[in-house]
Scaffold this active site. Structure first.
Site, short mmCIF file in Angstrom:
data_model
loop_
_atom_site.label_atom_id
_atom_site.label_comp_id
_atom_site.label_asym_id
_atom_site.label_seq_id
_atom_site.Cartn_x
_atom_site.Cartn_y
_atom_site.Cartn_z
N ASP A 23 -8.62 -2.10 7.84
CA ASP A 23 -9.85 -1.39 8.51
C ASP A 23 -11.15 -1.92 7.77
O ASP A 23 -11.17 -2.02 6.47
CB ASP A 23 -9.64 -0.03 8.47
CG ASP A 23 -10.60 0.74 9.34
OD1 ASP A 23 -11.42 -0.07 10.39
OD2 ASP A 23 -10.83 1.86 9.27
N HIS A 40 -14.37 -9.83 11.41
CA HIS A 40 -12.87 -9.97 11.84
C HIS A 40 -12.58 -11.48 11.27
O HIS A 40 -11.37 -11.72 10.57
CB HIS A 40 -12.88 -10.10 13.44
CG HIS A 40 -12.92 -8.79 13.96
ND1 HIS A 40 -12.36 -7.54 13.33
CD2 HIS A 40 -13.52 -8.27 14.87
CE1 HIS A 40 -12.80 -6.37 14.17
NE2 HIS A 40 -13.38 -6.87 14.95
N LEU A 134 9.53 -14.27 2.88
CA LEU A 134 8.68 -13.19 3.50
C LEU A 134 8.86 -12.90 5.15
O LEU A 134 8.71 -13.66 5.72
CB LEU A 134 7.26 -13.33 2.98
CG LEU A 134 6.22 -12.15 3.56
CD1 LEU A 134 6.56 -10.66 2.91
CD2 LEU A 134 4.73 -12.64 3.39
N LEU A 198 -3.52 7.51 10.10
CA LEU A 198 -2.67 6.54 10.44
C LEU A 198 -3.07 5.92 11.68
O LEU A 198 -2.53 4.74 11.92
CB LEU A 198 -1.07 7.12 10.64
CG LEU A 198 -0.13 7.18 9.40
CD1 LEU A 198 0.99 8.08 9.86
CD2 LEU A 198 0.07 6.14 8.59
C1 FPP Z 1 -10.33 -3.06 11.99
O1 FPP Z 1 -11.52 -3.22 11.47
C2 FPP Z 1 -9.62 -4.55 12.38
C3 FPP Z 1 -9.22 -4.85 13.49
C4 FPP Z 1 -9.33 -4.09 14.59
C5 FPP Z 1 -8.99 -6.32 13.84
C6 FPP Z 1 -8.27 -6.83 12.76
C7 FPP Z 1 -8.30 -8.45 12.43
C8 FPP Z 1 -8.12 -9.12 11.70
C9 FPP Z 1 -8.05 -8.76 10.20
C10 FPP Z 1 -8.48 -10.42 11.75
C11 FPP Z 1 -7.83 -11.34 12.84
C12 FPP Z 1 -6.25 -11.52 12.46
C13 FPP Z 1 -5.43 -11.84 13.22
C14 FPP Z 1 -3.97 -12.15 12.65
C15 FPP Z 1 -5.31 -11.32 14.65
P1 FPP Z 1 -12.74 -2.40 12.42
O2 FPP Z 1 -13.24 -3.38 13.46
O3 FPP Z 1 -12.29 -1.24 13.08
O4 FPP Z 1 -13.86 -2.06 11.35
P2 FPP Z 1 -14.90 -0.78 11.33
O5 FPP Z 1 -14.07 0.38 11.10
O6 FPP Z 1 -15.72 -1.07 10.18
O7 FPP Z 1 -15.59 -1.12 12.52
#
Ligand code: FPP
Length: 244
Positions: A23, A40, A134, A198
């Protein structure tokens, strides 16, 4: 309980299964005046390093929450952008993952993803399925409640078809029907970005997982920070409902 004094990972107590809620990508981008997708993208780069370190540390299973069943509520360009990143990630990383003996699996209903993302996922699964290192599980269009319902329906179908009795539905049978069937429950769930929840991740499997929350935003979560989180886990006293 956390204690003091341990500054390095104990190689004899490396967790078998580490799960991560990645996150903070959006906040990381906002702090820099960048579009969320740049966050992202930075998150994808961070993920590469964490997978590598997990392999080096001898962790058996790494499960990351990449896209939840609730993430469809985000603007379309962000949703499609995350799937594009996934395609990019597989195209760029598949060779190295394979060379590092990593097995890629997807947890969640990825049949609803765009065609190019599905094709790359299939390629990643097929390329790495014979590996023995892994096991890297990417939770995609994943929701913990949906996973439990799916497992319950699958067992009820057995009963309906006469291949299982009602008493044959027990915790072990449910565990087997989860995406995680055959994989030990996570020893530790790490959440970056500072929120203490969670968010529908691994609801069944997290019954006795240690939770480690860090304020660090996911793109800033380096392998050293990862090790610090694992040290926090190693300092916990796991009792599984029993006595110390
Ligand atoms: C949460 O941060 C993150 C996500 C919903 C996406 C996670 C994606 C990646 C780590 C990169 C892509 C990699 C793959 C393998 C698909 P948020 O957007 O909720 O952050 P915030 O809470 O700060 O808004």
């Amino acid at each position: 309980m956390s204690g003091t004094g341990q500054s390095e990972l104990n190689p004899d107590r490396i967790p078998k299964h580490v799960a991560i809620v990645m996150d903070g990508n959006g906040r990381w981008a906002r702090l820099r005046g960048l579009p969320r997708l740049q966050g992202h993208n930075a998150g994808m780069i961070a993920l590469k390093e964490i997978v590598k370190r997990s392999s080096q540390l001898g962790i058996s299973h790494l499960t990351v929450y990449a896209f939840s069943t609730e993430n469809w509520r985000r603007p379309e360009d962000e949703v499609l952008g995350i799937f594009k990143l996934l395609v990019l990630y597989v195209r760029k990383e598949i060779r190295e993952l394979d060379e590092n003996n990593v097995v890629v699996n997807i947890w969640g209903d990825w049949s609803l993803l765009p065609g190019d993302a599905r094709a790359e996922i299939q390629r990643a699964i097929d390329t790495t399925k014979g590996n023995t290192g892994l096991r890297f599980n990417i939770a995609l269009n994943y929701g913990g409640r949906a996973e439990i319902v799916r497992a319950a329906q699958s067992l009820c179908r057995d009963v309906q078809e006469g291949t299982r009795t009602l008493d044959g539905i027990d915790e072990g049978a449910m565990s087997e029907r989860m995406y995680s069937g055959g994989v030990p429950d996570p020893d530790v769930i790490i959440r970056t970005g500072g929120e203490y929840r969670l968010s529908n991740f691994l609801l069944w499997q997290s019954a006795y997982s240690e939770l480690v929350v860090t304020d660090i935003l996911w793109p800033d979560f380096t392998p050293d920070e990862f090790e610090k989180a694992l040290i926090k886990y190693q300092l916990r006293n796991r009792r599984y409902g029993g006595l110390a």
